[in-house]
Scaffold this active site. Structure first.
Site, mmCIF file in Angstrom:
data_model
loop_
_atom_site.group_PDB
_atom_site.id
_atom_site.type_symbol
_atom_site.label_atom_id
_atom_site.label_comp_id
_atom_site.label_asym_id
_atom_site.label_seq_id
_atom_site.Cartn_x
_atom_site.Cartn_y
_atom_site.Cartn_z
ATOM 1 N N GLU A 1 4.193 -3.164 -13.456
ATOM 2 C CA GLU A 1 5.783 -3.625 -13.558
ATOM 3 C C GLU A 1 6.528 -2.047 -14.054
ATOM 4 O OE1 GLU A 1 6.246 -7.056 -15.727
ATOM 5 O OE2 GLU A 1 4.323 -7.907 -15.423
ATOM 6 N N GLN B 1 7.256 6.561 -15.729
ATOM 7 C CA GLN B 1 8.270 7.543 -15.049
ATOM 8 C C GLN B 1 9.308 6.594 -14.404
ATOM 9 O OE1 GLN B 1 4.845 7.640 -14.675
ATOM 10 N NE2 GLN B 1 4.773 9.597 -16.009
ATOM 11 N N SER C 1 6.062 2.586 -6.724
ATOM 12 C CA SER C 1 7.246 2.701 -7.576
ATOM 13 C C SER C 1 8.380 2.766 -6.630
ATOM 14 C CB SER C 1 7.109 4.103 -8.311
ATOM 15 O OG SER C 1 6.207 4.190 -9.194
ATOM 16 N N PRO D 1 1.050 -1.331 -0.078
ATOM 17 C CA PRO D 1 -0.016 0.106 0.025
ATOM 18 C C PRO D 1 0.734 1.414 0.285
ATOM 19 C CG PRO D 1 -0.901 -1.620 1.409
ATOM 20 C CD PRO D 1 0.244 -2.259 1.073
#
Length: 379
Positions: free
Chosen positions: A362, A366, A131, A127
Site C-alpha cells: 500500500e 519511499q 510504486s 509485474p
C-alpha cells in the site's frame, strides 16, 4: 486525546474477540495450512467488524476512521493476518465503492462484504508497475456494449478467495485521451484466472496471487466512477488503506513490546533477569516511546480524516513512521530474545516476519516520503 464511549466499547469488543478466538493453536494451524478458517471470519462478520466504515443503509456499522483503527489495532495485536480480513471490506475492498460507486453498485456489492457472503479485492499492482502505479499496462477497450479487459495484476491479496475485484486499466475517452479507469470485475467471468499462490515470508493465511485477464467482458454498468478518472479513485482509496496499515503496525509493535517485556522479566543471564540490566531497561524505554509516538500520529491522522480534512500527507506520515517503527521494535524484541527469538517456539518470530511487509505494501516508505515531501514543497 478523547475517545467516545462507543469507540472504547468497540475497542474492548475487538480486544476480547482477539484474545478469545485467535488462540495460539488456531494461529499455528493457519501457519501450517496457509488457510484462515472461514468460521472465524464469519464470527468477525457477525460481530460487525467487516462493516465498521460501511454506512448503515448498506448493512454496516456506519462508524468512522477512529472506530476502524481501534479494531484493526486490537486484532493485529494478536494476529496481523486476521486484521487483513477486517481491513479489506472497510479499506481497499469497499473503499472504491464508497468513494465513487453508484447507488446501484453500493446496494449490490457492499452488503455481501459486510456479511462475508462475498469478498472483494483491489487490483492495481502489475509485474512492471508497483510504486509507479501510473505505468500499468492492463487495457480496457470500449466495445460498445461492454469493455474488453486484457492484462495481468500481481501481488493481489486474497485474490483467490474473492468473488469480485476492483481492477484498474488504461482506457481512452471519446476524444482519444488516455487515462486509468476502475472496473468491478466478476472473478468467475470467462477469461479471468488467478495464478499460483505466492509463497510469502509472513502474513500466512491470506492467499496472494496474480489475476490474469484474457479478453474479459465487463458490462458497462461495472465501470466504477468516471472514465479515465480511476487513478484518483485508487489514490483516495489508498489513503484509507494506509491508515489501516499504520493501525496494523501499531498493533503488532505493541505485541512486540509486550513479548519483549514478558521475556526479559523471566530470562536470566549472569545471575539476574535481563530486565534488571540497564541496557535492557533503556531499550524497552526507547521502544515504548517510539511506539507511543507512532500511536499518536495514527490517531491524529484518523481524527483529521474524520473531520473531512485533506490529510494525505498526514496519513502518509502515520503509515511511514508506524511501519518503520514496527519493524524496528520487532528487530529489537527479537534481539532481546537472543537465539530463542529465531525459533518458532516464540511469538516474536512470527511478528518479525509478519510486519516486514508493512513498509512495502500500500505504498512503500519511499513513496510515503515522496507524498510528504510533495506536500511540503508545493506552491
Amino acid at each position: 486525546m478523547v475517545f467516545s464511549e462507543d469507540n472504547l466499547m468497540l475497542r474492548q469488543l475487538a480486544r476480547d474477540f482477539a484474545n478469545k478466538e485467535l488462540t495460539p493453536d488456531l494461529l499455528d494451524q493457519v501457519e501450517e495450512t496457509n488457510v484462515f478458517p472461514e468460521e472465524v471470519l464469519q464470527k468477525m462478520a457477525d460481530i460487525g467488524f467487516f462493516g465498521i466504515k460501511i454506512p448503515e443503509e448498506y448493512g454496516g456499522m456506519g462508524g468512522n476512521n477512529m472506530d476502524y483503527i481501534a479494531v484493526i489495532e486490537e486484532i493485529s495485536r494478536v494476529s496481523a493476518v486476521a486484521s487483513l480480513y477486517v481491513s479489506a471490506p472497510n479499506g481497499l475492498g469497499g473503499g472504491p465503492l464508497l468513494i465513487s460507486g453508484t447507488e446501484a453498485q453500493k446496494q449490490k456489492y457492499l452488503p455481501p462484504l459486510v456479511t462475508n457472503e462475498k469478498k472483494m479485492c483491489f487490483a492495481l499492482t502489475e509485474p512492471g508497475a508497483g510504486s509507479d502505479a501510473s505505468s500499468i499496462i492492463t487495457k480496457a477497450e470500449d466495445m460498445g456494449d461492454y469493455f474488453l479487459l486484457n492484462g495481468r495484476k500481481t501481488f493481489i491479496t486474497r485474490a483467490p478467495l474473492c468473488a469480485d475485484a476492483v481492477v484498474y486499466a488504461k482506457t481512452k475517452d471519446a476524444d482519444g485521451k488516455v487515462g486509468v479507469s476502475a472496473f468491478i470485475v466478476d472473478m468467475h467471468s470467462e477469461g479471468v484466472s488467478t495464478g499460483s499462490h505466492v509463497r510469502k515470508m509472513g502474513l500466512i493465511g491470506a492467499a496472494t496471487s496474480d489475476i490474469v485477464l484474457e479478453d474479459v467482458k465487463v458490462p458497462k454498468e461495472n465501470l466504477l466512477g468516471e472514465l479515465n478518472q480511476g487513478f484518483k479513485v485508487a489514490m483516495k482509496t489508498l489513503d484509507g488503506g494506509r491508515l489501516g496499515v499504520a493501525a496494523m503496525s501499531v498493533g503488532v509493535a505493541q505485541s512486540c513490546l509486550d513479548e519483549a517485556i514478558k521475556y526479559t522479566k523471566v530470562r536470566k543471564q549472569f545471575g539476574k533477569a535481563l530486565a534488571d540490566f540497564q541496557n535492557t531497561k533503556f531499550t524497552l524505554a526507547d521502544m515504548a516511546t517510539k511506539l507511543q509516538a507512532a500511536r499518536e500520529l495514527l490517531y491524529s491522522a484518523a481524527e483529521a480524516k474524520d473531520r473531512g480534512e485533506n490529510c494525505s500527507a498526514l496519513v502518509s506520515m502515520a503509515k511511514y513512521y508506524a511501519s518503520e517503527i514496527c519493524n524496528e521494535l520487532a528487530a529489537k524484541a527479537l534481539q532481546l530474545h537472543g537465539g530463542y527469538g529465531y525459533t518458532k517456539e516464540y511469538r516474536i518470530e512470527r511478528l518479525y516476519r509478519d510486519c516486514r511487509v508493512f513498509t512495502i505494501f500500500e505504498g512503500t516508505s519511499q513513496i510515503q516520503q515522496t507524498v510528504i515531501a510533495r506536500s511540503l514543497l508545493k506552491d
